[in-house]
Design a protein around this motif. Structure first.
Motif, PDB file in Angstrom:
ATOM      1  N   ILE A 185      35.067  -0.945  10.192  1.00  0.00           N
ATOM      2  CA  ILE A 185      34.818   0.389   9.140  1.00  0.00           C
ATOM      3  C   ILE A 185      33.566  -0.268   8.463  1.00  0.00           C
ATOM      4  O   ILE A 185      32.867   0.501   8.124  1.00  0.00           O
ATOM      5  N   ASN A 186      33.407  -1.664   7.896  1.00  0.00           N
ATOM      6  CA  ASN A 186      32.130  -1.975   7.128  1.00  0.00           C
ATOM      7  C   ASN A 186      30.830  -1.849   7.920  1.00  0.00           C
ATOM      8  O   ASN A 186      30.135  -1.502   7.385  1.00  0.00           O
ATOM      9  N   LEU A 187      30.969  -2.208   9.084  1.00  0.00           N
ATOM     10  CA  LEU A 187      29.955  -1.963   9.966  1.00  0.00           C
ATOM     11  C   LEU A 187      29.486  -0.635  10.296  1.00  0.00           C
ATOM     12  O   LEU A 187      28.436  -0.109  10.462  1.00  0.00           O
ATOM     13  N   LYS A 189      29.860   1.861   8.295  1.00  0.00           N
ATOM     14  CA  LYS A 189      29.467   2.266   7.146  1.00  0.00           C
ATOM     15  C   LYS A 189      27.726   1.719   7.050  1.00  0.00           C
ATOM     16  O   LYS A 189      26.758   2.551   6.889  1.00  0.00           O
ATOM     17  N   GLN A 190      27.667   0.612   7.300  1.00  0.00           N
ATOM     18  CA  GLN A 190      26.429  -0.092   7.218  1.00  0.00           C
ATOM     19  C   GLN A 190      25.494   0.607   8.115  1.00  0.00           C
ATOM     20  O   GLN A 190      24.313   0.682   7.773  1.00  0.00           O
ATOM     21  N   ILE A 193      24.291   3.883   6.816  1.00  0.00           N
ATOM     22  CA  ILE A 193      23.382   3.679   5.815  1.00  0.00           C
ATOM     23  C   ILE A 193      22.034   3.605   6.370  1.00  0.00           C
ATOM     24  O   ILE A 193      20.908   3.844   5.971  1.00  0.00           O
ATOM     25  N   LEU A 194      21.778   2.602   7.302  1.00  0.00           N
ATOM     26  CA  LEU A 194      20.517   2.097   8.085  1.00  0.00           C
ATOM     27  C   LEU A 194      19.917   3.284   8.474  1.00  0.00           C
ATOM     28  O   LEU A 194      18.725   3.486   8.521  1.00  0.00           O
ATOM     29  N   ALA A 231      38.410   6.868   4.078  1.00  0.00           N
ATOM     30  CA  ALA A 231      37.277   6.678   3.055  1.00  0.00           C
ATOM     31  C   ALA A 231      36.611   7.825   2.975  1.00  0.00           C
ATOM     32  O   ALA A 231      36.038   8.187   1.828  1.00  0.00           O
ATOM     33  N   GLN A 235      37.985   8.939  -0.650  1.00  0.00           N
ATOM     34  CA  GLN A 235      37.162   7.982  -1.388  1.00  0.00           C
ATOM     35  C   GLN A 235      35.648   8.328  -1.652  1.00  0.00           C
ATOM     36  O   GLN A 235      34.886   7.606  -2.131  1.00  0.00           O
ATOM     37  N   ASP A 237      33.482   8.452   0.356  1.00  0.00           N
ATOM     38  CA  ASP A 237      32.662   7.668   1.039  1.00  0.00           C
ATOM     39  C   ASP A 237      31.598   8.519   1.979  1.00  0.00           C
ATOM     40  O   ASP A 237      31.796   8.667   2.993  1.00  0.00           O
ATOM     41  N   LEU A 240      30.447   7.924   5.577  1.00  0.00           N
ATOM     42  CA  LEU A 240      31.492   7.705   6.604  1.00  0.00           C
ATOM     43  C   LEU A 240      31.687   9.216   6.767  1.00  0.00           C
ATOM     44  O   LEU A 240      32.769   9.379   7.839  1.00  0.00           O
TER      45      LEU A 240
END
Lengths: 315, 293
Positions: A185-187, A189-190, A193-194, A231, A235, A237, A240
């Motif tokens: 999940i963190n990747l 999102k990253q 963003i990129l 998320a 949240q 986010d 996502l």
């Protein structure tokens, strides 16, 4: 005192993404609640199913998977047409396996020529899926993006290793990117963003969380998808809040259980039903985890999932 | 004030690793002097698993460091013979890093702590591995304090380590560690605590790691963390540990109490801590770009 059913309070909404161009264009996303929680929010846009087409004749498919397409497997354009005309496909996913440098290693030009034929043969939205080699996919997807400018193809997998190049051509030639990360999940999102920093508009991003088959790590995919949706919806986010694509057909049909014949696995029942049910069960679970687009293979499995969707969405 | 155990003398470091291997005192002594001057309270001597000749290595390393600093030493290796060699060689205060609930560790190391009158880190790691939540940490904590007491080690000499896990892996484990810290005083009155701070930022791009380490320390301070294993070269971190940057500390602690500051009124430095605290509190999902979004 009347019983009050507790409700989740949602603060986010999944973005609506238009797939394809013209009369047959589709829109996915737009959810304001967890999947099929129609008592808590909206799910007015149906999840969609893309039928697989391969750019070279499949050699390792079990008979059950091959049979519906036996007359067209050597001609991707005819294959796509059959999916639409005979099986009512609302989308096509062209899998460019033959571009793999560790396999046939077909050139970007050849891949673009095949793609062009498929794009001209059908008017439904089309996903173009590379061979998952970051460098080769960059080359192939760039050429295709250019040759099919303005068609709003969904191209992927776009990874951290090639998002700049593929993102740039997607912006320039107006396509949608499928942002792919390895069940994290963190990747996920990253990467979104990129892509945003690069200038890819929010209306042109789909998430590929990476998918496994039933029995082969599906629960891990499921929980990451579930967390992505939590998320996004609870949240806020924002990075996502994109629809998710699951490329599951090829995962299911490469499993041992989907491939074994009746002689090889006498206890596992009818091999045709077995593969179809494995594909349908995988697809069903992914829908429950939040998938918006499923890439599937067998017409009967697709039929089962369409029935399920109609039942669950008929509120 | 948080007791700072500097992690820098570590066999994983290129220069230190080579120096330990070749028994070159100078790079190690230079570093020991630097970190002592920077304000570290303990030096961690990490020689890794040290399966072969670990006792000899630790003996040499302790004596080498002793020549230039009076700081207490944390003896960090999974080889019990090397720990014992370090305890023997050290003329000053020793901390055993670490004793988990694995029977072979307990059996080998608890008697050593008694014999050499050393403090011990009680690592909340059991035979089943990593604790899954705050409750399992609590259960492990009770267990390890009981076993150490039984062996003759007073609670005051036990430094409980709840185990920090990377923010990029699972935020729930980070939250569980903090939740446990909020209960520690009740579970084991008198016990000290310690956290290997840098673990929290493992997997984060190298140049961004200290942002997470610093903010996480502030959060642990809210629950009275006694000590942390830190990068002895991170001046800002040491300043925080020594009671500085009070406004930033108050900002983060306020957020933990539910006060949401107006992010538009924050200075760039405050914003950095605000964004990081939100990630560490599980309010914002971690991504490598957390500081810029």
């Amino acid at each position: 005192m009347a019983l009050e059913i507790p409700k989740v309070s949602y603060s986010g909404k999944i973005k609506e993404i238009v797939l394809g161009k013209g009369d047959k264009a589709l829109t996915v996303g737009g959810e304001t609640s967890y999947p099929f929680y129609l008592f808590e929010g909206q799910m007015s846009l149906k999840p969609r199913i893309a039928m697989e087409v391969y750019d070279s004749t499949p050699e390792d498919w079990p008979p059950a998977a091959l049979e519906p397409f036996a007359d067209v497997v050597s001609d991707p354009a005819a294959w796509a047409k059959k999916c639409v005309d005979t099986y009512g496909a609302e989308m096509i996913a062209l899998q460019l396996v033959s571009t793999d440098p560790n396999g046939e290693n077909r050139s970007a030009e050849e891949a673009a020529a095949v793609t062009k034929k498929v794009v001209e043969a059908v008017d439904v939205p089309i996903i173009i899926w590379g061979c998952n080699n970051a460098e080769k996919d960059t080359e192939v997807l760039r050429k295709i993006a250019e040759d099919c400018a303005g068609r709003n193809l969904m191209i992927g997998p776009v990874t951290e290793a090639n998002y700049k190049q593929i993102g740039a051509v997607a912006i320039g030639y107006e396509h949608t990117v499928i942002a792919s990360t390895p069940i994290d999940i963190n990747l996920a999102k990253q990467l979104n963003i990129l892509l945003g920093n690069l200038g890819v508009p929010d209306g042109r991003i789909l998430i590929d969380p990476t998918t496994g088959s039933l029995g082969y790590g599906l629960e891990y995919c499921y929980s990451v998808m579930e967390r992505i949706r939590m998320a996004a919806l609870t949240q806020e986010d924002e990075r996502l809040q994109f629809p998710m694509v699951c490329n599951l057909g090829k995962e299911v049909w490469k499993t041992k259980e989907a491939k074994q014949s009746r002689e090889e696995a006498p206890k596992l029942g009818d091999p045709v039903k077995r593969g179809v049910l494995m594909e349908a069960a995988t697809a069903q679970l992914l829908l429950l985890a939040g998938a918006d687009i499923l890439i599937m293979r067998h017409p009967e499995a697709i039929g089962l999932i369409k029935d399920m969707l109609n039942d669950l969405l008929a509120a | 004030m948080v007791v700072c155990v500097a992690e820098n003398i570590n066999i994983m470091s290129k220069t230190i690793g080579a120096a330990i291997k070749e028994r070159q005192a100078k790079p190690i002594q230079d570093m020991a002097r630097d970190i002592t001057r920077a304000g570290a309270d303990y030096l961690d001597l990490n020689i890794g698993p040290a399966r072969k000749g670990g006792d000899e290595t630790m003996d040499w390393l302790v004596k080498t460091v002793r020549e230039v600093t009076d700081l207490p030493l944390s003896l960090d290796t999974s080889n019990p013979a090397a720990i014992e060699a370090g305890l023997k060689a050290n003329s000053g205060v020793s901390l055993i890093n670490s004793i988990s609930l694995q029977p072979e560790r307990l059996e080998a190391l608890l008697p050593m702590a008694v014999k050499y009158n050393a403090d011990m880190i009680g690592l909340l790691w059991s035979q089943e591995g990593m604790p899954r939540d705050a409750n399992e940490r609590a259960a492990h904590c009770v267990d390890i304090v009981y076993k150490a007491n039984e062996a003759g080690i007073p609670t005051e000499k036990i430094w409980i380590d709840p185990i920090a896990t990377p923010i990029s892996m699972d935020i729930n484990q980070v939250l569980a560690g903090l939740e446990f810290m909020s209960m520690l005083l009740e579970i084991a009155p008198g016990a000290k605590s310690i956290v290997g701070l840098s673990n929290i930022s493992n997997g984060t791009p190298h140049d961004l790691r200290h942002y997470i380490n610093r903010c996480y320390l502030i959060m642990l301070m809210k629950y009275g963390i006694y000590s942390a294993i830190v990068d002895g070269y991170d001046e800002e971190l040491l300043t925080i540990a020594k009671g500085g940057m009070v406004e930033i500390v108050n900002l983060v602690h306020g957020m933990m109490d539910g006060n949401e500051p107006a992010s538009k009124d924050l200075s760039p430095k405050e914003l950095e801590y605000y964004k990081t605290a939100r990630v560490l509190m599980g309010k914002t999902l971690y991504s490598h770009s957390w500081l810029t979004v």
